[in-house]
Scaffold this motif. Structure first.
Motif, PDB file in Angstrom:
ATOM      1  N   ALA A  19     -13.630  -5.626   6.260  1.00 53.72           N
ATOM      2  CA  ALA A  19     -12.602  -4.584   6.322  1.00 53.72           C
ATOM      3  C   ALA A  19     -11.178  -5.152   6.382  1.00 53.72           C
ATOM      4  O   ALA A  19     -10.339  -4.745   5.574  1.00 53.72           O
ATOM      5  N   PRO A  20     -10.868  -6.091   7.290  1.00 55.82           N
ATOM      6  CA  PRO A  20      -9.497  -6.619   7.289  1.00 55.82           C
ATOM      7  C   PRO A  20      -9.115  -7.259   5.958  1.00 55.82           C
ATOM      8  O   PRO A  20      -8.046  -6.986   5.419  1.00 55.82           O
ATOM      9  N   VAL A  21     -10.034  -8.093   5.440  1.00 55.37           N
ATOM     10  CA  VAL A  21      -9.729  -8.771   4.177  1.00 55.37           C
ATOM     11  C   VAL A  21      -9.568  -7.752   3.051  1.00 55.37           C
ATOM     12  O   VAL A  21      -8.610  -7.799   2.265  1.00 55.37           O
ATOM     13  N   GLY A  22     -10.492  -6.795   2.992  1.00 53.67           N
ATOM     14  CA  GLY A  22     -10.459  -5.808   1.909  1.00 53.67           C
ATOM     15  C   GLY A  22      -9.221  -4.939   1.966  1.00 53.67           C
ATOM     16  O   GLY A  22      -8.560  -4.712   0.947  1.00 53.67           O
ATOM     17  N   ILE A  23      -8.883  -4.463   3.179  1.00 47.04           N
ATOM     18  CA  ILE A  23      -7.709  -3.590   3.293  1.00 47.04           C
ATOM     19  C   ILE A  23      -6.437  -4.375   2.977  1.00 47.04           C
ATOM     20  O   ILE A  23      -5.553  -3.883   2.274  1.00 47.04           O
ATOM     21  N   SER A  24      -6.358  -5.632   3.466  1.00 48.16           N
ATOM     22  CA  SER A  24      -5.182  -6.443   3.141  1.00 48.16           C
ATOM     23  C   SER A  24      -5.067  -6.653   1.638  1.00 48.16           C
ATOM     24  O   SER A  24      -3.971  -6.574   1.077  1.00 48.16           O
ATOM     25  N   THR A  25      -6.203  -6.928   0.992  1.00 52.49           N
ATOM     26  CA  THR A  25      -6.174  -7.102  -0.460  1.00 52.49           C
ATOM     27  C   THR A  25      -5.667  -5.843  -1.146  1.00 52.49           C
ATOM     28  O   THR A  25      -4.834  -5.904  -2.051  1.00 52.49           O
ATOM     29  N   ALA A  26      -6.174  -4.688  -0.679  1.00 51.23           N
ATOM     30  CA  ALA A  26      -5.746  -3.425  -1.277  1.00 51.23           C
ATOM     31  C   ALA A  26      -4.251  -3.232  -1.083  1.00 51.23           C
ATOM     32  O   ALA A  26      -3.535  -2.798  -1.996  1.00 51.23           O
ATOM     33  N   ILE A  27      -3.735  -3.573   0.127  1.00 51.32           N
ATOM     34  CA  ILE A  27      -2.299  -3.440   0.380  1.00 51.32           C
ATOM     35  C   ILE A  27      -1.527  -4.345  -0.571  1.00 51.32           C
ATOM     36  O   ILE A  27      -0.552  -3.928  -1.189  1.00 51.32           O
ATOM     37  N   TYR A  28      -2.023  -5.592  -0.722  1.00 48.18           N
ATOM     38  CA  TYR A  28      -1.320  -6.501  -1.635  1.00 48.18           C
ATOM     39  C   TYR A  28      -1.288  -5.925  -3.048  1.00 48.18           C
ATOM     40  O   TYR A  28      -0.246  -5.904  -3.701  1.00 48.18           O
ATOM     41  N   LEU A  29      -2.444  -5.436  -3.492  1.00 49.66           N
ATOM     42  CA  LEU A  29      -2.526  -4.956  -4.881  1.00 49.66           C
ATOM     43  C   LEU A  29      -1.667  -3.717  -5.103  1.00 49.66           C
ATOM     44  O   LEU A  29      -1.073  -3.543  -6.161  1.00 49.66           O
ATOM     45  N   SER A  30      -1.612  -2.812  -4.107  1.00 47.32           N
ATOM     46  CA  SER A  30      -0.891  -1.573  -4.366  1.00 47.32           C
ATOM     47  C   SER A  30       0.587  -1.674  -3.987  1.00 47.32           C
ATOM     48  O   SER A  30       1.411  -0.960  -4.542  1.00 47.32           O
ATOM     49  N   GLU A  31       0.955  -2.562  -3.039  1.00 47.96           N
ATOM     50  CA  GLU A  31       2.342  -2.582  -2.572  1.00 47.96           C
ATOM     51  C   GLU A  31       3.129  -3.792  -3.063  1.00 47.96           C
ATOM     52  O   GLU A  31       4.329  -3.699  -3.263  1.00 47.96           O
ATOM     53  N   TYR A  32       2.467  -4.927  -3.202  1.00 44.96           N
ATOM     54  CA  TYR A  32       3.215  -6.150  -3.487  1.00 44.96           C
ATOM     55  C   TYR A  32       3.038  -6.645  -4.912  1.00 44.96           C
ATOM     56  O   TYR A  32       3.979  -7.082  -5.536  1.00 44.96           O
ATOM     57  N   ALA A  33       1.803  -6.594  -5.411  1.00 44.01           N
ATOM     58  CA  ALA A  33       1.418  -7.393  -6.569  1.00 44.01           C
ATOM     59  C   ALA A  33       2.356  -7.234  -7.760  1.00 44.01           C
ATOM     60  O   ALA A  33       2.553  -6.132  -8.260  1.00 44.01           O
ATOM     61  N   PRO A  34       2.957  -8.337  -8.203  1.00 41.48           N
ATOM     62  CA  PRO A  34       3.737  -8.286  -9.440  1.00 41.48           C
ATOM     63  C   PRO A  34       2.809  -8.344 -10.644  1.00 41.48           C
ATOM     64  O   PRO A  34       1.630  -8.672 -10.509  1.00 41.48           O
ATOM     65  N   GLN A  35       3.327  -7.962 -11.789  1.00 41.99           N
ATOM     66  CA  GLN A  35       2.512  -8.040 -13.001  1.00 41.99           C
ATOM     67  C   GLN A  35       2.503  -9.478 -13.484  1.00 41.99           C
ATOM     68  O   GLN A  35       3.321  -9.858 -14.309  1.00 41.99           O
ATOM     69  N   ASN A  36       1.601 -10.287 -12.978  1.00 40.35           N
ATOM     70  CA  ASN A  36       1.553 -11.662 -13.495  1.00 40.35           C
ATOM     71  C   ASN A  36       0.118 -12.141 -13.557  1.00 40.35           C
ATOM     72  O   ASN A  36      -0.824 -11.380 -13.268  1.00 40.35           O
ATOM     73  N   ILE A  37      -0.039 -13.392 -13.906  1.00 38.69           N
ATOM     74  CA  ILE A  37      -1.380 -13.906 -14.187  1.00 38.69           C
ATOM     75  C   ILE A  37      -2.218 -13.973 -12.913  1.00 38.69           C
ATOM     76  O   ILE A  37      -3.435 -13.755 -12.939  1.00 38.69           O
ATOM     77  N   VAL A  38      -1.566 -14.228 -11.760  1.00 36.76           N
ATOM     78  CA  VAL A  38      -2.323 -14.311 -10.507  1.00 36.76           C
ATOM     79  C   VAL A  38      -2.929 -12.944 -10.170  1.00 36.76           C
ATOM     80  O   VAL A  38      -4.102 -12.836  -9.797  1.00 36.76           O
ATOM     81  N   THR A  39      -2.129 -11.896 -10.309  1.00 39.11           N
ATOM     82  CA  THR A  39      -2.639 -10.550 -10.037  1.00 39.11           C
ATOM     83  C   THR A  39      -3.793 -10.216 -10.969  1.00 39.11           C
ATOM     84  O   THR A  39      -4.811  -9.650 -10.539  1.00 39.11           O
ATOM     85  N   ASN A  40      -3.619 -10.578 -12.242  1.00 37.68           N
ATOM     86  CA  ASN A  40      -4.710 -10.320 -13.186  1.00 37.68           C
ATOM     87  C   ASN A  40      -5.974 -11.059 -12.780  1.00 37.68           C
ATOM     88  O   ASN A  40      -7.086 -10.529 -12.896  1.00 37.68           O
ATOM     89  N   MET A  41      -5.769 -12.296 -12.291  1.00 40.59           N
ATOM     90  CA  MET A  41      -6.914 -13.086 -11.846  1.00 40.59           C
ATOM     91  C   MET A  41      -7.621 -12.388 -10.686  1.00 40.59           C
ATOM     92  O   MET A  41      -8.854 -12.290 -10.650  1.00 40.59           O
TER      93      MET A  41
END
Lengths: 337, 306
Positions: free
Chosen positions: A108-130
């Motif tokens: 849960a902590p890892v998953g929710i943090s990942t979701a926060i990163y993807l929806s709030e932070y993630a720039p459109q770049n190769i790392v996000t695509n990865m």
């Protein structure tokens, strides 16, 4: 562009079909009516057949399992003599609860943090695509591969031995995509206005997330966690490979020796059901375990329906979805699997 | 002055926490990538160790699996029965699943939908071992009675699997059928077609890529399912006999790639035997990656149409 091609394609297809049918049948209205009746009847049948199959399976398991399942002796006594078929399922219930706690505490902590990163932070770049590619693929991997991974990495390489810890961590990796997906959808459903108004007050990003976005996305996130608890309860292949199948002692939650948490090999309810079902003299016990499993799944399902999917107060109405006159949620492609 | 100082230190801490959390979120997101890498690495590395003992063709195309006594690791029968079981179950669940999806999206009224849809979701939530138990207790004895064979068979696995993959097919097909633009349906109806003609001639062709996604995902699920199949297929390591007496293999016992792992892992010792099981997992993994890639391709096409 795509849309127009699609439309034109439909017109030509319809033309072809109408020509063909009028040539072949010579404008025979009754045959068209017959075809209509048969086709719609078959569709109706297939829809209700699915419901019938579900009811039949649940009914069959309940019919043979209910008498045994709701006895005190079965639910609250430990298994006896190391055999599959005697005694109760107390240790298995405890192991299942430990497994749920352990895997959700990691995922849960890892998953929710990942979701926060993807929806709030993630720039459109190769790392996000990865990252997105990895999540997409993790969701499609069958559980037996997770089991092999748990065996090779947690059991052998990290020397956890066959333990609930090894199984729980492998299960945590398995439910990670579920939690990420549902949490991300919940976060994306939070109106942009909330973020903007919070930021306009001079509050920084983390405070906005913590004070504004997470509280309003909480019901959706909880839905995801309930969904993954259902997956954990039903999981068996991973645990056979990584957690072993001991039923001799009550599993410990913490220990002073090396894997300090969940160090014991143990069977969850699903694994126990597998061993019971495959040994012929314990079939009736297997049905009882099946009843317990189905009850847990039903309970989670109803709790899940009681809370709204994306916004509002969690557990607002404790009534199953199909009994309340709520409008259907518009379907999204990724939410259902 | 004093007040100004505390504000400044507060500012420092809030900024620090803000940056720290951003990094923590990124690191958590990267755990998914690390996990996928580790899973791939461990399964393939352990599987590759087998090929120091035997040659790759002997593994892939060998007919015999005698891991303990004769050190023979041929998984061709398992590959064949995996495909047999998978496509057999698709044969049942594609028509039924798509029919149910059309029923839900186009025909059923609201109250009916509120009964059928939870049923489909519940079907997806039932643990696979429960399906296995159902198959073992009901389907297997039925086959035994009708055909005078062991009962544990490919047919039983096909029946159980086809129920298990129904929810995948139904929910994704339904979504894609619902996503068909209203104009397509309306223009078809304006031509004077009946409801079925509209569904068959306009709605289904427009939602083809979604339905193919659903089928491919269901294929992957069927191919990777282990427990339920293990319980009803008998797990013998011989090639299924495709003779007419056993209904072209339907009634013969078999072993799939997944049940090979589940069945042997309990007694496999570290060494070539366990490595062979990892190699089996690697073959399974490769197949799953291919199906994932195909379904991903088609899913992108749906989004473009939308």
């Amino acid at each position: 562009m795509q849309f127009h091609i699609c439309l034109e394609g439909e017109y030509t297809r319809l033309d072809n079909m109408q020509n063909a049918s009028s040539l072949k049948r010579g404008h025979n209205i009754s045959s068209i009516k017959l075809e209509e009746t048969i086709a719609l009847g078959l569709l109706w049948l297939s829809g209700w057949l699915v419901v019938a199959v579900l009811l039949f399976i649940i009914g069959y398991i309940f019919y043979y399992g209910i008498p045994e399942a709701f006895s005190f002796n079965y639910l609250f006594l430990p298994p006896e003599g190391g055999r599959y078929d005697t005694g109760g399922i107390l240790y298995q219930i405890i192991a299942t609860i430990y497994l749920i706690i352990g895997s959700i505490m990691v995922a849960a902590p890892v998953g929710i943090s990942t979701a926060i990163y993807l929806s709030e932070y993630a720039p459109q770049n190769i790392v996000t695509n990865m990252i997105r590619f990895a999540i997409e693929n993790l969701a499609g991997i069958p559980s037996i591969i997770y089991g092999l991974f748990g065996l090779a990495f947690f059991v052998v390489f990290l020397k956890f031995e066959y333990s609930l810890l090894a199984g729980g961590l492998a299960v945590a990796v398995m439910i990670l995509p579920v939690i990420i997906r549902t949490s991300e959808e919940a976060l994306k459903a939070v109106p942009v206005g909330y973020r903007q108004s919070s930021l306009a007050l001079g509050v920084n990003k983390w405070q906005t997330i913590y004070k504004v976005i997470l509280p309003s996305a909480l019901p959706g996130i909880l839905t995801g966690i309930l969904l993954s608890i259902g997956r954990v309860i039903g999981e068996s292949a991973i645990l056979i490979l990584a957690a072993g199948g001991s039923i001799t002692a009550i599993p410990k939650f913490v220990s002073l020796n090396y894997p300090y948490f969940l160090p014991d090999s143990a069977r969850t309810l699903a694994v126990h059901l597998y061993y019971q079902a495959t040994s012929y003299d314990a079939r009736s016990k297997a049905f009882a375990t099946g009843v317990v499993l189905i009850f847990l799944v039903l309970f989670l399902r109803i709790t899940n329906d009681a809370g709204p999917v994306t916004s509002g107060v969690p557990f607002k109405n404790f009534v199953p979805q199909f009994l309340t006159p709520t409008p259907p949620v518009p379907p999204t492609l990724s939410s259902n699997f | 002055m004093n007040k100004y100082l505390t504000q400044k230190s507060n500012r420092f801490w809030t900024d620090f926490v803000n940056n720290l959390m951003a990094n923590i979120f990124f690191l958590s997101a990267f755990i998914a990538v690390v996990s996928l890498f580790l899973i791939t690495a461990y399964v393939f590395y352990n599987g590759a160790k087998l090929f120091t003992v035997i040659a790759m063709p002997d593994f892939l195309f060998g007919f015999d699996w005698e891991p303990v006594n004769q050190k023979l690791f041929g998984i061709l029968p398992m590959i064949v029965s995996s495909f047999y079981v998978t496509f057999g179950s698709l044969l049942i669940s594609i028509p039924l699943g798509i029919g149910c999806a059309i029923f839900l999206a186009e025909i059923a009224s609201q109250p009916v939908q509120r009964i059928v849809r939870p049923a489909v979701q519940l079907l997806a939530g039932i643990p696979s071992v429960v399906y296995g138990l159902f198959g073992l207790a009901l389907v297997v004895p039925l086959i035994q009675q009708f055909a005078d064979v062991a009962g544990l068979s490919i047919l039983a696995a096909i029946i159980i699997l086809s129920i298990m993959i129904l929810p995948t097919i139904i929910s994704i097909s339904e979504d894609s059928i619902r996503a068909v633009p209203k104009e397509v349906k309306e223009s078809s109806i304006a031509l004077g077609t009946t409801k079925w003609q509209t569904i068959f001639g306009a709605v289904l062709p427009a939602s083809t890529s979604g339905i193919i996604t659903a089928v491919v995902l269901a294929l992957g699920r069927a191919f990777g399912e282990a427990m339920a199949v293990k319980m009803v297929i008998g797990n013998t390591q011989t090639m299924p006999s495709f003779s007419p007496e056993s209904l072209f293999g339907l009634l013969s016992l078999a072993r799939t790639l997944t049940t090979n792992i589940i069945g042997d892992i309990e007694y496999a010792e570290a060494g070539p035997h366990q490595d062979a099981l990892f190699a089996t997992g690697a073959i399974l993994f490769i197949f799953i990656i291919v199906t994932n890639a195909i379904s991903y391709m088609f899913r992108r096409r749906i989004h473009e149409i939308r």
